[in-house]
Design a protein around this motif. Structure first.
Motif, mmCIF file in Angstrom:
data_model
loop_
_atom_site.group_PDB
_atom_site.id
_atom_site.type_symbol
_atom_site.label_atom_id
_atom_site.label_comp_id
_atom_site.label_asym_id
_atom_site.label_seq_id
_atom_site.Cartn_x
_atom_site.Cartn_y
_atom_site.Cartn_z
ATOM 1 N N GLU A 70 41.338 47.762 43.658
ATOM 2 C CA GLU A 70 42.216 47.922 44.821
ATOM 3 C C GLU A 70 41.383 47.984 46.083
ATOM 4 N N HIS A 83 48.556 39.009 44.543
ATOM 5 C CA HIS A 83 49.574 38.026 44.189
ATOM 6 C C HIS A 83 49.526 37.573 42.755
ATOM 7 N N ILE A 84 48.352 37.332 42.217
ATOM 8 C CA ILE A 84 48.383 36.810 40.858
ATOM 9 C C ILE A 84 47.683 37.693 39.861
ATOM 10 N N ASN A 90 50.187 39.630 33.857
ATOM 11 C CA ASN A 90 50.317 38.620 34.906
ATOM 12 C C ASN A 90 49.132 37.682 34.920
ATOM 13 N N LEU A 93 49.494 35.128 32.202
ATOM 14 C CA LEU A 93 50.454 34.080 32.552
ATOM 15 C C LEU A 93 49.861 33.113 33.572
ATOM 16 N N THR A 94 49.167 33.695 34.571
ATOM 17 C CA THR A 94 48.578 32.834 35.601
ATOM 18 C C THR A 94 47.607 31.850 34.982
ATOM 19 N N ILE A 97 49.372 29.069 33.231
ATOM 20 C CA ILE A 97 49.924 28.068 34.146
ATOM 21 C C ILE A 97 48.826 27.181 34.703
ATOM 22 N N ILE A 98 47.678 27.815 35.067
ATOM 23 C CA ILE A 98 46.580 27.001 35.603
ATOM 24 C C ILE A 98 46.140 25.978 34.568
#
Lengths: 424, 244, 453
Positions: A70, A83-84, A90, A93-94, A97-98
């Motif tokens: 953070e 964001h990703i 997450n 998943l990212t 997708i990439i």
């Protein structure tokens, strides 16, 4: 619900080492997939195949995990983290997708653009392994205009331009004429459009050659049909919407019956009905052109959907408008023509756009009754002996055209809706 | 000498780059009523939302009834069951009746038998004088009635602390009184309350301490009488002159 | 009051009509034979007509829209209705008259007896046994089952995909959110017909031939001629079904008991896990002790001719079904995704906060507060989409999947020439499905309505 299980607990204390390791892992993961796809290289081929398949994925997850700190203070990392990379799930998943993008897009691009051919005129010109756009180039006129004679294409183009120009008339109306706008669109415009299409495209008068409707085809036929149906189903829908809201029971039930009937049956049965049943219902020697029958059938069909859209608009008008008009002594028709409908129609324009969109997407169906619009032309071109085996190019071409048109229209109606919302 | 039930030390909170709470130090003893006031954007709502961890603080410590709130807090739900909250927008569950709204948490969190939960709920609804509406749905009630139900719903968990986030700001003027009356009754019953509000009449009647916040900091903190009679800080004086 | 009397009158006439027809047959047959046979079916429908008119009057009497409330003259009230009805009746008479003349001239007669004739065509795919010697009405039933099969499969898949995409659209993750948005924009703006064509003529044609196919999961083969799966061959299937039913009943009892326990003592049973255990355990018992066994008939490569291979045995899923289901699911999923997104976005953030501040765990918040409200918003438009999917399944005619439209309104119609009867039956079938689902949806909406002032 977010899984904050971060092993090795990265935090600001060991920021530099952790960041470098993390980015290194991520890069290796993505690089591996890239090399695999493009150059068929496998830098970790020393591992058995199943594991080397998963390795880039695991490397990526570890990498993302490590950089999940953070407020590092480095803008780029913070944006990525927010964001990703908010959690392991997450990040996974990212990565998927990439990887999918890497695996899917370059091959499609190379097929569609890099290896494709577009020059030349015959099948032999398509030598590469990519798409054969020459096929599209050669058949383009057919896809657009059907079997309409080449020299007469200007008639179709002119007719479309005229009709669109007349349609945008409403934007230029002066204040005095705005009252009659509803009358214009509902009564005058359909008649004018009909005459333009009848005299210009069909011909037979004023020295223009008569071209039978069987020769019309391609995308232009799709638009002629959609357009005609829209401008005729709009008045029909309006009458039905008014009828449905009427306080006269007979009128109301007839409207409801009509609307529920046409909304409950699929379009293809309606088309079958038009081509097979209609001739039975008409007097013996009254021959109706097949295209006319189809247009009537689709108009009756879409009229029911239009009616629902317009009814929504009528319902959302505040009651006060009705009360005010009535208290001024206006009768039913005066009230509706001068007060209610002009306001309601503005509200329903996005809905009508959506209906038109659905109509354009449904029109290709008319090929099952023998009208050769674009789907029919595709089928024709596909089986032409000189051009076998290019089905994929044809469908992709048609898909791209439809997609562009529909996407543009849907964005337009979305903007209209937003504009009218703020105007109120 | 009663021990503090809430102890906040050097608490700081950021939203991204923007710091909303700066070095907050606050101690709340049992059965005390605190009113927090200040201009909008001063961080009052964020402060009390940190107490039941609807927002998380980045630096400093918050201890609620002996338990420190940080990311290792295993059973945040248990903490929340001890701290009740009433929102500006009521946030009643529209698909449940008033009675079901109140019994939902006792049944599912405290594992109370249904009958016992219903009796408890009717008791709380009586206290806010709305027990005759128990079978109705939130959509059928007025704003004032809904907010009183929200108070009853929070009370059904028998919390030790009640937090109020501008409870009357969304109400029509004629309904503010009924909600304030319910809150005054609650205060007289001995509940520890922290109320963010602009209703200074309420503060004068019920509060033990008034806190004024501006731009994320506690500007002034004093006993009620002192606060209204002798505001020490310039900003406090300005604020009071604007709203009184 | 007047309307109610009229409604009773019409009900009475309808009953009389029905009674006379049942007891004495068509007493008007002498009269109508001279004219046209088409009058027969119309006379059959007259009791229905009378009952509907009676029903309309009954409803109107309850609504109390009598002429007194209308506030204008009798003429203005009755004449538009009279004109409207007269126009409708005239149109119907015009069509009927022409139809009779046309049919007489072409030598076709009207009647439904053809349904018992032998349908002399085959269907490539059918769920039940069917061959060319079965009558047309059986062909209708089998084709209807095919349509329902596509519809059900499509609904299941489009729901799963639609829910995932809908939730993804709201993800804070930039990539996931935009990928979902592009999915929706992409599949929504291409006509369904083109999508079906693409899958059938382009994508599925790229699959390997049977002899070259590599097995998926070891025993299934995805080929250009279809998807071949092992067939289940059961021994004592009924015992297995009983065990499933027993498990379901047991689960119902467990739930009931768990609710009672929670109400009286506050303790909570892990109903979900118990249900799973029951669902696995009881059928397992059936396998071990009930004599149930399951053999798989694996598809085996068979050579039909020098270059043509096929898989024998097992279940063959035809490529038409695959293409149709795929296209329908992907297309309708975009609309379902939008419905789901609207539902979840429609729940204000405050609800989640209020529930959390009461101490409910995130799972409890989802189950008790968010989902009940979201489902109320999601379900009505989603059911509309299911209806659209069922109607769109009629596009099967374009790729020769034997659904109701292709088989009945296509092949059967061409063979028998009975245009009016066949198209009417087909349209009525779809109409009944639509109206039934719409009625169900209205009832459901009334039941779960959130009460407001």
């Amino acid at each position: 619900m977010m899984n904050k299980f971060t092993f090795l607990n990265p935090d600001r204390s060991n920021i530099s080492s952790v960041l470098i390791t993390g980015i290194f892992f991520i890069t290796i993961g993505i690089l591996d997939v890239l090399l695999n796809t493009f150059f068929k290289l496998n830098i970790i081929s020393f591992l058995p195949s199943k594991i080397s398949f998963i390795t880039p994925f695991i490397l990526g997850i570890i990498g993302f995990n490590l950089i999940r700190i953070e407020y590092t203070g480095i803008k780029f990392i913070d944006v990525i983290n927010k964001h990703i990379n908010p959690s392991n799930f997450n990040a996974a998943l990212t990565l998927i997708i990439i990887f999918l993008i890497i695996k899917a897009i370059p091959p499609s691009l190379s097929w569609m653009i890099l290896d494709a051919n577009i020059s030349g005129d015959t099948k032999e010109a398509c030598t590469g392994t990519g798409a054969c756009w020459t096929y599209i180039k050669v058949w383009f006129k057919r896809f657009m205009y059907g079997m309409y004679p080449n020299e007469q294409h200007w008639r179709i183009n002119t007719a479309f331009l005229l009709v669109i120009a007349l349609g945008t008339f409403g934007l230029f109306a002066t204040e005095k004429m705005k009252k009659f706008l509803a009358l214009y669109y509902v009564l005058i415009y359909p008649i004018l459009a009909f005459m333009i299409i009848y005299y210009l495209i069909s011909g037979g008068y004023f020295g223009l050659e008569w071209i039978e409707t069987g020769a019309w085809g391609g995308l232009s036929l799709t638009f002629i049909v959609s357009f005609f149906c829209l401008i005729f189903c709009f008045p029909l829908g309006m009458i039905l919407a008014l009828g449905r809201r009427s306080s006269l029971p007979a009128v109301r039930y007839v409207s409801i019956g009509y609307i529920e009937f046409w909304r409950g049956v699929p379009l293809i049965t309606v088309l079958f009905m038009s081509s097979v049943m209609f001739p039975m219902f008409l007097p013996e020697d009254f021959f109706m052109d097949k295209l006319v029958r189809v247009i009537i059938a689709i108009t009756l069909f879409e009229g029911a959907y239009c009616a629902e859209v317009i009814r929504g608009g009528l319902q959302s008008l505040p009651r006060g408008q009705y009360d005010a008009a009535k208290s001024l002594g206006m009768g039913y028709w005066k009230m509706h023509i001068f007060v209610i409908l002009p306001q309601a129609l503005k509200l329903v324009i996005p809905g009508i756009c959506n209906t038109f969109l659905a109509l354009v997407k449904d029109t290709p169906l008319i090929f099952v009754v023998g009208l050769a619009e674009i789907a029919g032309m595709l089928a024709l071109a596909k089986t032409n002996p000189k051009w076998l085996g290019f089905a994929m190019e044809g469908y992709i071409f048609a898909a791209i055209i439809f997609w562009i048109i529909c996407y543009a229209m849907s964005k337009y109606s979305y903007n209209l809706e937003a504009k009218y919302k703020t105007e109120r | 000498m009663t021990e503090s039930i809430i102890k906040i030390e050097n608490m700081n909170k950021w939203f991204g780059d923007f710091q909303v709470l700066k070095d907050i130090n606050l101690e709340v003893e049992r059965n005390k009523k605190i009113v927090v006031c200040g201009p909008s954007g001063s961080g009052k709502s964020t402060l009390i939302r940190c107490i039941n961890r609807l927002e998380e603080h980045q630096r400093g410590s918050i201890v609620v009834d002996g338990t420190e709130l940080n990311e290792n807090t295993k059973n945040i739900e248990q903490i929340r069951a001890e701290v009740g909250m009433v929102f500006q927008q009521f946030n009643l569950f529209p698909h449940l009746s008033i009675l079901d709204n109140c019994t939902l948490a006792p049944i599912w969190v405290k594992k109370m038998p249904k009958k016992q939960a219903q009796e408890l709920a009717m008791e709380q609804l009586e206290k806010v004088q709305i027990s005759d509406q128990a079978q109705k749905f939130p959509g059928q009630l007025s704003g004032g009635q809904q907010q009183r139900c929200a108070i009853a719903r929070a009370l059904c968990m028998q919390p030790k602390i009640m937090l109020f986030d501008e409870p009357t700001s969304a109400l029509d003027p004629e309904m503010i009184k009924e909600v304030l009356d319910a809150m005054v009754n609650l205060a007289k019953g001995g509940m520890t309350m922290i109320v963010v509000t602009h209703e200074m009449g309420f503060a004068k009647e019920v509060a033990d301490e008034v806190i004024f916040m501006d731009e994320g900091m506690i500007v002034e903190k004093a006993d009620t009488k002192e606060f209204f009679a002798n505001p020490k800080n310039e900003r406090t004086k300005l604020f009071l002159s604007q709203i009184l | 009051m007047k309307f109610r009397i009229l409604s009773y009158l019409f009900f009475f006439i309808g009953c009389l009509d029905l009674l006379v027809k049942i007891l004495y047959g068509n007493i008007f047959s002498d009269f109508t034979e001279d004219y046209y046979e088409i009058a027969n079916p119309i006379l059959v429908f007259t009791p229905v007509l009378f009952f509907s008119i009676g029903g309309v009057f009954l409803k109107e009497s309850k609504v109390n829209m009598s002429i007194e409330n209308f506030g204008t003259s009798r003429l203005k009230y009755y004449s538009p209705q009279f004109i409207c009805l007269a126009v409708v009746v005239l149109i119907f008479l015009f069509f009927t008259f022409n139809a009779q003349i046309n049919m007489e001239n072409r030598g076709i007669d009207f009647g439904f007896s053809f349904l018992n004739q032998e349908a002399s065509f085959d269907m490539q795919f059918s769920l039940m046994d069917y061959d060319g010697q079965d009558p047309y009405w059986w062909a209708y039933v089998v084709a209807l089952l095919n349509t329902l099969l596509v519809a059900v499969l499509g609904i299941i898949f489009c729901t799963i995909i639609g829910v995932i995409i809908g939730i993804a659209r709201l993800s804070p993750n930039f990539l996931i959110r935009n990928s979902a948005a592009w999915y929706v924009e992409f599949f929504r703006n291409i006509p369904l017909l083109l999508q079906i064509f693409f899958w059938y003529y382009a994508a599925l044609r790229a699959l390997p031939l049977p002899q070259d196919a590599t097995p998926l999961f070891g025993v299934t083969y995805l080929t250009i001629k279809g998807y071949y799966m092992p067939a289940f061959i059961w021994n004592n299937l009924n015992i297995f079904i009983y065990s499933l039913m027993a498990a379901l009943i047991a689960i119902i009892f467990v739930r009931y008991y768990a609710i009672k326990l929670r109400d009286t003592e506050g303790k909570q049973l892990p109903v979900f896990y118990i249900s799973i255990i029951l669902l696995i355990f009881l059928p397992l018992l059936a396998f071990l002790f009930g004599g149930v066994s399951l053999i798989f008939e694996l598809p085996v490569l068979k050579q039909l001719s020098a270059t043509s291979f096929i898989y024998d045995g097992g279940i063959a899923v035809p490529p038409e079904l695959i293409a149709l289901t795929l296209a329908l699911s992907l297309y309708t999923a975009t609309f379902v995704a939008e419905c789901v997104r609207a539902g979840i976005q429609g729940i204000s953030k405050g609800q989640k906060e209020a529930a959390a501040s009461l101490g409910l765990t995130p799972n409890q918040v989802l189950k008790l507060v968010i989902m009940p409200q979201a489902l109320r918003i999601i379900i009505p438009p989603t059911t509309n989409q299911y209806l659209n999917l069922t109607k769109n399944s009629s596009l099967a005619a374009a790729i020769a999947y034997p659904d109701l439209v292709l088989v009945f309104a296509g092949t059967a119609l061409m063979q028998t020439g009975r245009a009016i009867e066949i198209v009417s039956i087909t349209m009525l079938t779809y109409l009944s499905i639509s109206l039934a689902i719409a009625a169900l949806m209205n009832w459901y909406n009334k039941m779960i309505e959130i009460k407001e002032k």
